[in-house]
Design an enzyme around this catalytic site. Structure first.
Site, PDB file in Angstrom:
ATOM      1  N   GLY A 151       0.825  -1.207   0.000  1.00 36.04           N
ATOM      2  CA  GLY A 151       0.000   0.000   0.000  1.00 36.04           C
ATOM      3  C   GLY A 151       0.853   1.249   0.000  1.00 36.04           C
ATOM      4  O   GLY A 151       1.974   1.248  -0.511  1.00 36.04           O
ATOM      5  N   SER A 152       0.310   2.295   0.611  1.00 38.70           N
ATOM      6  CA  SER A 152       0.974   3.598   0.549  1.00 38.70           C
ATOM      7  C   SER A 152       2.155   3.683   1.517  1.00 38.70           C
ATOM      8  O   SER A 152       2.268   2.895   2.465  1.00 38.70           O
ATOM      9  CB  SER A 152      -0.035   4.690   0.906  1.00 38.70           C
ATOM     10  OG  SER A 152      -0.358   4.590   2.281  1.00 38.70           O
ATOM     11  N   GLU A 181       5.699  -3.456   0.878  1.00 39.83           N
ATOM     12  CA  GLU A 181       5.701  -3.166  -0.569  1.00 39.83           C
ATOM     13  C   GLU A 181       4.923  -1.879  -0.744  1.00 39.83           C
ATOM     14  O   GLU A 181       3.693  -1.887  -0.849  1.00 39.83           O
ATOM     15  CB  GLU A 181       5.001  -4.296  -1.343  1.00 39.83           C
ATOM     16  CG  GLU A 181       5.653  -5.654  -1.239  1.00 39.83           C
ATOM     17  CD  GLU A 181       6.913  -5.773  -2.093  1.00 39.83           C
ATOM     18  OE1 GLU A 181       7.231  -4.846  -2.854  1.00 39.83           O
ATOM     19  OE2 GLU A 181       7.584  -6.814  -1.974  1.00 39.83           O
ATOM     20  N   CYS A 191       1.869  -0.157  -8.690  1.00 40.72           N
ATOM     21  CA  CYS A 191       2.995   0.442  -7.971  1.00 40.72           C
ATOM     22  C   CYS A 191       4.220   0.491  -8.861  1.00 40.72           C
ATOM     23  O   CYS A 191       5.129   1.284  -8.634  1.00 40.72           O
ATOM     24  CB  CYS A 191       3.273  -0.286  -6.662  1.00 40.72           C
ATOM     25  SG  CYS A 191       3.508  -2.026  -6.862  1.00 40.72           S
ATOM     26  N   GLY A 226       2.606   2.095   5.262  1.00 41.06           N
ATOM     27  CA  GLY A 226       3.757   1.234   5.560  1.00 41.06           C
ATOM     28  C   GLY A 226       4.588   1.758   6.713  1.00 41.06           C
ATOM     29  O   GLY A 226       5.116   0.975   7.514  1.00 41.06           O
TER      30      GLY A 226
HETATM   31  C1  UN1 Z   1       1.597  -3.729  -7.640  1.00 40.93           C
HETATM   32  O1  UN1 Z   1       1.327  -2.816  -8.443  1.00 40.93           O
HETATM   33  O2  UN1 Z   1       1.230  -3.670  -6.453  1.00 40.93           O
HETATM   34  O3  UN1 Z   1       5.290  -5.894 -11.849  1.00 40.93           O
HETATM   35  C2  UN1 Z   1       2.276  -4.967  -8.036  1.00 40.93           C
HETATM   36  C3  UN1 Z   1       4.081  -5.667 -11.920  1.00 40.93           C
HETATM   37  C4  UN1 Z   1       3.131  -6.671 -11.336  1.00 40.93           C
HETATM   38  C5  UN1 Z   1       2.935  -6.426  -9.883  1.00 40.93           C
HETATM   39  C6  UN1 Z   1       2.585  -5.043  -9.505  1.00 40.93           C
HETATM   40  N1  UN1 Z   1       3.634  -8.005 -11.554  1.00 40.93           N
HETATM   41  O4  UN1 Z   1       3.619  -4.670 -12.449  1.00 40.93           O
END
Ligand code: UN1
Length: 495
Positions: free
Chosen positions: A231-232, A253, A287, A236
């Site tokens: 998340g953000s 993450e 992300c 985190g």
């Molecule tokens: C995410 O955006 O939280 O590499 C994960 C990627 C994907 C996972 C993204 N396999 O864009």
């Protein structure tokens, strides 16, 4: 058929019947309510059940644990279309990305099945005669999994598949914006457990639907040995500190502000597709989405106008329709944040192409490409929307320095056919990100590699390579098979 009816039909194929509940699930496709779900009344009891399950599961041999994950992969294969479609309905992914997300679940299951026979430690040279030193990896405990709306099911699977073969139990708190896909996955897990048989203890994988309080219960509970949270950065930071205060383990993450560099030698056709998918795909809500682009002067005039044409022609609309590449934003707040970032970019002299609202129910927006004169203001922040900031930058060292000049460190890429430049980018003095790619975009990682990033991205690694070690505890064992007791470091203790 209404979206609610279609949702109910899909859920029924996966064994879920919705009742009345206190939480309305909506679809970003048109903003309509597609079902109601009840909050978990007692997250602590789910944790307690998971902990009891862990105490049994840790004694099941790892390859047998792998068999449960093999069953999960089998059930996911059978329901790939239904679950992928439900992902599209609940979070607005285009069809191939909804299906791709389920494929990512299947892939990590396959990986984990193999891993279940490879949870190996080391044998280490010892300085003492007739001794052996080794390292063993043991199950860790309950793993709390906190996931975000944008990968509502795959991120659970990255964690769950590894944790299960590692001998751990699970408690999952899905995004408040994606409860239905979580219910579906939970039902599919239970089906896998049924096929697996008796040695899958009840409570092995718990689901906690709820709001912030539910998440906090997981974060605070000392029975949860590892909290894996996506998340953000503010989320985190709070989770990391609270888990650290009780000496738990956190796998974070968090945000990314990912960049790509286009060099004069780049294959511009390839770079165009790579940049377009990374920046506009998933409506900029990964992300790993590409948010900053540094283009060399020698390539700028050949490349940026083509990129702008791609922005102008990309089809935005119902993510289930053929040819649509950009679906909706998740909600109005995402649109407001995008507009605020575009205003801030204009204030520093940015020239915006796109970014307009597309008039239809739901929150649809044309992706925005913003040529900015400097690396400042909104360029330094992650806005979870399809905005690509483009800068001229001709010096490779400077481009690498800019790549690294943000608080986050998730993903990065260089487009070049010059071997020296490619190597410089992936070298120790190159990109400081957890992911550094050459001639592919920043997003769309495969499960075989460890996934995660540095700095404010949180430092966690999920998925492939040796990420499994985070889900286990390490013991160092020294065994004396001799008849005397030599002490290490030459210490004498003669009684
Ligand atoms: C995410 O955006 O939280 O590499 C994960 C990627 C994907 C996972 C993204 N396999 O864009």
């Amino acid at each position: 058929m209404t979206l609610a009816d279609e949702t109910a039909t899909l859920l029924a194929t996966m064994g879920v019947t919705l009742g009345a509940g206190d939480r309305a699930a909506t679809s970003p496709i048109d903003g309509s309510v597609i079902g109601e779900v009840a909050d978990c009344v007692d997250p602590g009891a789910v944790i307690a059940d998971a902990h009891a399950a862990f105490l049994r599961w840790r004694s099941v041999p790892p390859p047998r644990r792998g068999e449960l994950v093999r069953r999960l992969g089998e059930v996911l294969r059978e329901h790939k279309d239904a679950l992928g479609t439900l992902v599209s309905i609940e979070v607005g992914k285009v069809t191939s990305e909804g299906l791709g997300e389920v494929q990512e679940m299947i892939d990590i299951c396959d990986f984990a099945v193999g891993l279940s026979r490879q949870l190996h430690g080391l044998t280490i040279a010892t300085e003492r005669p007739d001794h052996r030193m080794m390292e063993t990896w043991h199950p860790l405990g309950v793993v709390g999994i906190v996931t975000a709306f944008n990968f509502p099911v795959a991120v659970w699977a990255w964690n769950a598949a590894l944790a299960l073969v590692c001998g751990d139990a699970l408690v999952w708190k899905p995004s408040e914006k994606a409860p239905l896909t979580a219910l579906a996955v939970q039902a599919l897990f239970l089906e896998a457990a049924r096929r697996f048989g008796d040695d899958a203890p009840n409570g092995l994988s718990g689901l906690v639907i709820g709001g912030r309080d539910a998440g906090e219960t997981i974060v605070e509970d000392a029975r949860v040995a590892l909290v894996s949270a996506t998340g953000s950065v503010p989320m985190g930071r709070a989770v990391g500190q609270r888990v650290a205060a009780r000496f738990g383990r956190a796998l974070l993450e968090l945000g990314g502000n990912n960049a790509a560099i286009v060099r004069p030698s780049a294959d511009l056709d390839l770079a165009l597709t790579g940049v377009a998918f990374a920046a506009m795909g998933t409506a900029g809500q990964r992300c790993t989405t590409l948010r900053r682009l540094f283009v060399d002067d020698a390539a700028y005039d050949a490349f940026v106008p083509r990129l702008k044409s791609a922005y102008a022609s990309v089809t935005v609309g119902d993510p289930r329709d053929d040819g649509v590449l950009v679906g909706p934003l998740i909600d109005e707040a995402a649109f407001d944040a995008m507009q605020a970032a575009l205003d801030a970019a204009r204030a520093i002299g940015g020239v915006v192409t796109g970014g307009e609202r597309v008039e239809r129910s739901g929150v649809y927006v044309r992706p925005a490409l913003v040529e900015v004169p400097e690396h400042a203001g909104p360029v330094l922040a992650e806005t979870f929307a399809p905005i690509l900031y483009v800068l001229r930058c001709s010096d490779l060292d400077e481009a690498i320095a800019l790549n690294n000049a943000v608080p986050q460190g998730l993903s990065s890429a260089i487009f070049t056919t010059d071997l020296r430049e490619a190597e410089a980018f992936v070298a120790a003095t190159g990109s400081d990100c957890g992911i550094a790619n050459v001639n592919i975009g920043t997003s769309g990682a495969e499960i075989g590699g460890a996934f995660g990033g540095e700095k404010e991205t949180g430092g966690g690694r999920e998925s492939g390579s040796d990420a499994w070690r985070t889900y286990m505890r390490r013991a160092t064992n020294t065994i004396n098979y001799g008849r005397t007791l030599p002490l290490a470091q030459g210490v004498r203790f003669d009684l």
